[in-house]
Design an enzyme around this catalytic site. Structure first.
Site, PDB file in Angstrom:
ATOM      1  N   ASP A  86     -21.578  34.412  72.575  1.00  0.00           N
ATOM      2  CA  ASP A  86     -20.385  34.393  72.677  1.00  0.00           C
ATOM      3  C   ASP A  86     -19.825  35.772  71.905  1.00  0.00           C
ATOM      4  O   ASP A  86     -20.324  35.828  70.788  1.00  0.00           O
ATOM      5  CB  ASP A  86     -19.636  33.310  71.860  1.00  0.00           C
ATOM      6  CG  ASP A  86     -19.798  31.959  72.933  1.00  0.00           C
ATOM      7  OD1 ASP A  86     -20.435  31.635  73.734  1.00  0.00           O
ATOM      8  OD2 ASP A  86     -18.979  30.912  72.177  1.00  0.00           O
ATOM      9  N   HIS A 142     -29.000  33.247  73.110  1.00  0.00           N
ATOM     10  CA  HIS A 142     -29.878  32.647  74.108  1.00  0.00           C
ATOM     11  C   HIS A 142     -30.349  33.904  75.068  1.00  0.00           C
ATOM     12  O   HIS A 142     -29.886  34.715  74.864  1.00  0.00           O
ATOM     13  CB  HIS A 142     -28.864  31.646  74.882  1.00  0.00           C
ATOM     14  CG  HIS A 142     -28.301  30.865  73.949  1.00  0.00           C
ATOM     15  ND1 HIS A 142     -28.457  29.416  74.132  1.00  0.00           N
ATOM     16  CD2 HIS A 142     -27.556  30.815  73.034  1.00  0.00           C
ATOM     17  CE1 HIS A 142     -27.964  28.489  73.282  1.00  0.00           C
ATOM     18  NE2 HIS A 142     -27.205  29.419  72.693  1.00  0.00           N
ATOM     19  N   SER A 226     -22.169  39.312  63.986  1.00  0.00           N
ATOM     20  CA  SER A 226     -23.158  40.479  64.208  1.00  0.00           C
ATOM     21  C   SER A 226     -22.971  40.944  65.573  1.00  0.00           C
ATOM     22  O   SER A 226     -21.936  40.888  66.287  1.00  0.00           O
ATOM     23  CB  SER A 226     -24.500  40.244  63.873  1.00  0.00           C
ATOM     24  OG  SER A 226     -25.542  41.105  63.704  1.00  0.00           O
TER      25      SER A 226
END
Length: 260
Positions: A86, A142, A226
């Site tokens: 996200d 992911h 990050s």
């Protein structure tokens, strides 16, 4: 002048002591009273969290929260490349003949970023995508493709901001910050996934249990907001035409397609 003031303030505050202090605080139970206000400030979507807000013992637990099953949909098209996180697509483009990427008008050396000049040539002319995670985002990472992990290693020590000001005024944070580089071979070629640590917090925790990665499978997490940099081998990737910058994306959303 703005650039030098920004750099001075960041250099002044980015020391090992402060980094350790902040990390210890977020991982301590004394941070628990801040959880509710943090969730409100950043408008966290509590409906998609695996656990209820009151069950988190520390801010770190909240940062690294997991989501409910099926909170994110992953396309089953084997050639689709999905967002690993996200976040916000801050920039994208082509890796230049001079082995650089241009982000927010600033040049970054690919060799410096990945620390291995033997791998660079096949990425010249390939594509890159920059995905920024703010403190409000889901922090787990992911795999954007199905493939085989060939090599994984860490570089750098300090971590400077990787937000828009950091990319514009910082001292090449994408190439100098603490980062973990993963090289993945997929059915069309190779991909480099560069996980870049954020200001103060260097932690990038790798969680994959196997070197065979399945698209959508968790591979790591950040302990704070990050950035992830995706670098595609030349002639292996086609960007989704609907993508522009800045653009909010969720993990599993389509970035583009692998091509022959």
């Amino acid at each position: 002048m703005k650039k030098w003031i920004y750099r001075f303030l960041i250099e002044l505050t980015n020391h090992q002591f402060l980094s350790k202090l902040l990390k210890n605080f977020t991982q301590s139970k004394i941070s628990k009273p801040f959880i509710k206000s943090y969730a409100k400030l950043y408008e966290l979507n509590q409906d998609e969290m695996m656990n209820e807000l009151h069950t988190y013992s520390t801010l770190h637990d909240l940062f690294t929260r997991k989501l409910k099953l099926h909170a994110r949909e992953i396309t089953q098209d084997q050639n689709a490349v999905t967002s690993p996180v996200d976040g916000v697509i801050e920039d994208y483009g082509t890796i230049t003949a001079s082995k650089e990427i241009i982000v927010k008008g600033k040049s970054y050396s690919i060799q410096e970023m990945i620390g291995d000049k033997t791998k660079i040539d096949k990425y010249i002319g390939g594509d890159f995508i920059i995905l920024y995670l703010s403190p409000k985002h889901y922090h787990r990472i992911h795999s954007p493709v199905t493939g085989k992990l060939i090599k994984q290693y860490a570089l750098g020590t300090k971590s400077y901001p990787v937000n828009r000001l950091g990319l514009k005024y910082g001292r090449s944070p994408l190439a100098k910050n603490y980062r973990v580089v993963s090289e993945v071979d997929h059915n069309k070629g190779s991909l480099l996934i560069v996980k870049v640590g954020a200001m103060f917090i260097n932690s990038v925790e790798c969680t994959a249990l196997s070197d065979t990665w399945v698209k959508g499978e968790e591979i790591a997490y950040f302990s704070f907001g990050s950035t992830v940099v995706l670098l595609f081998e030349k002639n292996t990737f086609s960007l989704n035409k609907d993508i522009q910058t800045p653009k909010d994306v969720k993990m599993g959303e389509l970035l583009g397609y692998l091509i022959d």
